[in-house]
Design an enzyme around this catalytic site. Sequence first.
Site, short mmCIF file in Angstrom:
data_model
loop_
_atom_site.label_atom_id
_atom_site.label_comp_id
_atom_site.label_asym_id
_atom_site.label_seq_id
_atom_site.Cartn_x
_atom_site.Cartn_y
_atom_site.Cartn_z
NE ARG A 50 -18.88 1.43 6.93
CZ ARG A 50 -17.92 2.20 7.43
NH1 ARG A 50 -18.06 2.75 8.60
NH2 ARG A 50 -16.80 2.40 6.76
CG ASP A 96 -24.84 -1.46 9.92
OD1 ASP A 96 -23.74 -2.00 9.71
OD2 ASP A 96 -25.32 -1.28 11.06
CG HIS A 181 -3.49 -4.98 -8.96
ND1 HIS A 181 -3.08 -5.00 -7.65
CD2 HIS A 181 -2.64 -4.13 -9.59
CE1 HIS A 181 -2.04 -4.18 -7.50
NE2 HIS A 181 -1.75 -3.64 -8.67
CE LYS A 185 0.65 -4.27 -11.94
NZ LYS A 185 0.57 -2.82 -12.04
CD GLU A 219 4.77 -0.20 -4.64
OE1 GLU A 219 3.74 0.42 -4.91
OE2 GLU A 219 4.86 -0.98 -3.69
CG HIS A 243 1.10 -7.96 -5.99
ND1 HIS A 243 -0.19 -8.32 -6.29
CD2 HIS A 243 0.99 -6.79 -5.30
CE1 HIS A 243 -1.03 -7.40 -5.81
NE2 HIS A 243 -0.33 -6.47 -5.20
CE LYS A 348 3.86 1.81 -10.51
NZ LYS A 348 3.57 1.07 -9.30
C1 BG6 Z 1 -1.07 -3.21 -3.84
C2 BG6 Z 1 -0.34 -2.96 -2.55
O1 BG6 Z 1 -1.60 -4.50 -3.86
O2 BG6 Z 1 -0.17 -3.05 -4.93
C3 BG6 Z 1 0.30 -1.59 -2.54
O3 BG6 Z 1 -1.24 -3.09 -1.47
C4 BG6 Z 1 1.16 -1.39 -3.76
O4 BG6 Z 1 1.07 -1.38 -1.38
C5 BG6 Z 1 0.39 -1.76 -5.04
O5 BG6 Z 1 1.59 -0.05 -3.80
C6 BG6 Z 1 1.30 -1.74 -6.24
O6 BG6 Z 1 0.53 -1.90 -7.40
P1 BG6 Z 1 1.02 -1.32 -8.79
O7 BG6 Z 1 -0.03 -1.77 -9.75
O8 BG6 Z 1 1.11 0.16 -8.65
O9 BG6 Z 1 2.36 -1.93 -9.05
#
Ligand code: BG6
Length: 493
Positions: A50, A96, A181, A185, A219, A243, A348
């Site tokens: 936008r 838009d 995602h 990995k 995390e 996840h 992490k």
């Molecule tokens: C995302 C979440 O899908 O995954 C985030 O919305 C989270 O809150 C992230 O921090 C973690 O992904 P990764 O790849 O860093 O483990």
Amino acid sequence: MKNIDSQTASEIVIFGAVGDLSRRKLLPALFELDLAGLLHVDSRIIGVARQDYNNEAFVTFVMENLTEFVAKGDVNKLDKDVVQRFSSRLVFQKLDFKDTASYKNLGQTLSKEFFSRVYYFSTPPAIYGDIGDGLAHAKLIKDSDRVVMEKPIGHCLETSKVINDQVSRHFKENQIYRIDHYLGKETVLNLLVLRFANSLFTNNWDRNCIDHVQITVAESVGIEGRWGFYDEAGQMRDMIQNHLLQILSLLAMEPPADLSADSVRAEKLKVIKALTAIDRNNVKEKTVRGQYTDGYLNGGAVPGYLNEEGANTNSNTETFVAIKAEIDNWRWAGVPFYLRTGKRMPAKHSEIVVHFKKQPLNIFQDSYSDLPANKLTIRLQPDEGVELQMMNKIPGIANQMNIHENKLDLSFSQTYNNERVVDAYERLMLEVINGNQSLFVSRDEVEAAWTWADSIIEAWKSTNDAPKPYAAGSWGPVSSISLIARDDRQWVE
Ligand code: BG6
């Protein structure tokens, strides 16, 4: 995996091109693919947003972000030829999203040639439907086009159905790529290899040999400036519904007939559907929700969730969840899968620990009174690797049977000479371009996952308990220790 074929160029159209996901992940991923020679020479990247950019300003924006996220601040680290090639692929289109009529402008920007198109929806899911309508109105959808949808798909089962219905008005299921995602990995993919390319694990992977499984996705980051978004979701919707359930289903599924999308997704779906329902009758015994308070991390003070910037101090949203999940099927009946995930934990650190059953008899009593069971640890991130804890004799003459616990450790960085770990988005983007849906989530999976998660969220609401506090920098509320201790087990720290 197939390499990108040389005949088909793609147009990758990113909606929300100047947003956070695009600049941190999508554009860097496309750049890395270009660097690796995996983007067709004629492929183009159309940034749609936008905001007021033109092509030149968009190229500048992209370069700034590649410098930050690919070259870690040093622009000289970017290969000049690739930068030039990549820049020439970039085009910007202001739009838009809700104005159907304006999509004809996008139509003029898109190539008239028969490129296969990838429409990447990196916007709030509430407008996926509008974008689909706009594209259809301007006749911009061909059978060979694909659409990528980012999570969260909905807020619950009902809203996820609405979004999926809206998108399905214009795209068939085989054109829709729902991203989780974690499925891109390296270490999550390796679960398939570990389980189905090693007979040792294929044959011992059930209730007869496995005592229980722990999945931890910790995390250290907090909410990172997205308090409003996160507060609507909470850790259950943000991490568990997608996840962690995806990891769980890959770990627990039956062997798929092959690696095709249909086979893999059908097996994962069966696992999600077989999860024992958690409702108001058992929610207190099987789940713990927590919220971080002020604490210390990496030597510094960090604010609690309610003291973060922009926070509503009455929020009851959870930033930590622990669950004792059970799968009602022949393979797994009686084997708990303990899930645990939280923000602002000490590091992490994501791993799966598979605890095998103990030996029925200890004939090494004299040297080791309590023989521990074998443990398989799959380190998802960081320090990716696989580790098998086992008993071993200590060499020596003095004592006939001196034994101790040791481990076989396959560290990916050491074994593969510090090969760069490919970012999940690079792989997933390539899979979309190649038209392979096996690393994407089917609508049925999304809905089954919501059905299970919704029941827990409803049960939490009905009990009206506030989340349990835990200090930032700790491993979660004390009650998450009790959750597993009630079964005479403990979290691996
Ligand atoms: C995302 C979440 O899908 O995954 C985030 O919305 C989270 O809150 C992230 O921090 C973690 O992904 P990764 O790849 O860093 O483990």
